[in-house]
Design a protein around this motif. Structure first.
Motif, PDB file in Angstrom:
ATOM      1  N   UNK A 262     -41.751 -46.712  -3.661  1.00  0.00           N
ATOM      2  CA  UNK A 262     -42.424 -47.726  -4.604  1.00  0.00           C
ATOM      3  C   UNK A 262     -43.149 -49.036  -4.155  1.00  0.00           C
ATOM      4  N   UNK A 263     -43.956 -49.541  -4.796  1.00  0.00           N
ATOM      5  CA  UNK A 263     -44.752 -50.528  -4.125  1.00  0.00           C
ATOM      6  C   UNK A 263     -44.070 -51.798  -4.130  1.00  0.00           C
TER       7      UNK A 263
ATOM      8  N   UNK B  16     -33.153 -49.754   1.651  1.00  0.00           N
ATOM      9  CA  UNK B  16     -32.966 -49.015   0.233  1.00  0.00           C
ATOM     10  C   UNK B  16     -32.134 -49.719  -0.891  1.00  0.00           C
ATOM     11  N   UNK B  17     -32.930 -49.770  -2.067  1.00  0.00           N
ATOM     12  CA  UNK B  17     -32.198 -50.204  -3.199  1.00  0.00           C
ATOM     13  C   UNK B  17     -31.846 -48.942  -4.051  1.00  0.00           C
TER      14      UNK B  17
ATOM     15  N   UNK C  24     -39.737 -49.183   0.091  1.00  0.00           N
ATOM     16  CA  UNK C  24     -40.837 -49.952  -0.092  1.00  0.00           C
ATOM     17  C   UNK C  24     -42.121 -48.752   0.307  1.00  0.00           C
ATOM     18  N   UNK C  25     -43.215 -48.664  -0.085  1.00  0.00           N
ATOM     19  CA  UNK C  25     -44.206 -48.119   0.433  1.00  0.00           C
ATOM     20  C   UNK C  25     -45.583 -48.830   0.071  1.00  0.00           C
TER      21      UNK C  25
ATOM     22  N   UNK D 244     -43.220 -47.818 -12.985  1.00  0.00           N
ATOM     23  CA  UNK D 244     -44.364 -48.871 -12.648  1.00  0.00           C
ATOM     24  C   UNK D 244     -45.169 -48.084 -11.412  1.00  0.00           C
ATOM     25  N   UNK D 245     -44.700 -47.212 -10.609  1.00  0.00           N
ATOM     26  CA  UNK D 245     -45.443 -46.379  -9.655  1.00  0.00           C
ATOM     27  C   UNK D 245     -46.015 -45.244  -9.893  1.00  0.00           C
TER      28      UNK D 245
END
Length: 121
Positions: free
Chosen positions: A12-13, A37-38, A52-53, A110-111
């Protein structure tokens, strides 16, 4: 020992916002952050570990839910004004499908991940 899926990484961004988005739609909690990680823990123990990415390639995630969970989730989708489709190619907007005698729909997170909820496998 049997083979089970334990977790998968969801890129995810904005890790926290994306995890919160899906957790809210599914009516579950985001577990405490562990390292990068979440995690969102599903009813069968599998976790979706949001990470995150900078760039994200959309993937497909499918969730088998009971009728009560389907109704609650679908109500949250509609209340949030999220576009949904009956088909995975997004050609039938605003419709549910009746695959395998159940109900189902697709929506994007959202991604751009293609999320699917359905009641019959």
């Amino acid at each position: 020992m049997t083979i089970e899926l334990n977790h998968t990484v969801v890129w995810a961004r904005d890790r926290d916002a994306s995890a919160a988005f899906l957790a809210n739609i599914l009516g579950v909690a985001v577990d405490p952050v562990i390292g990068p990680f979440a995690p969102i823990r599903l009813g069968n123990g599998v976790t979706l570990d949001y990470a995150q990415a900078a760039e994200v390639a959309g993937q497909h995630y499918a969730f088998l839910v009971g009728d009560e969970e389907f109704d609650a989730t679908f109500a949250r989708i509609r209340a949030a004004g999220i576009t949904f489709w009956a088909d995975p190619f997004h050609r039938e907007p605003g419709e549910l499908n009746a695959m395998n005698g159940g109900r189902g729909f697709y929506f994007e997170d959202p991604d751009g991940h293609n999320m699917e909820l359905f009641t019959r496998a």
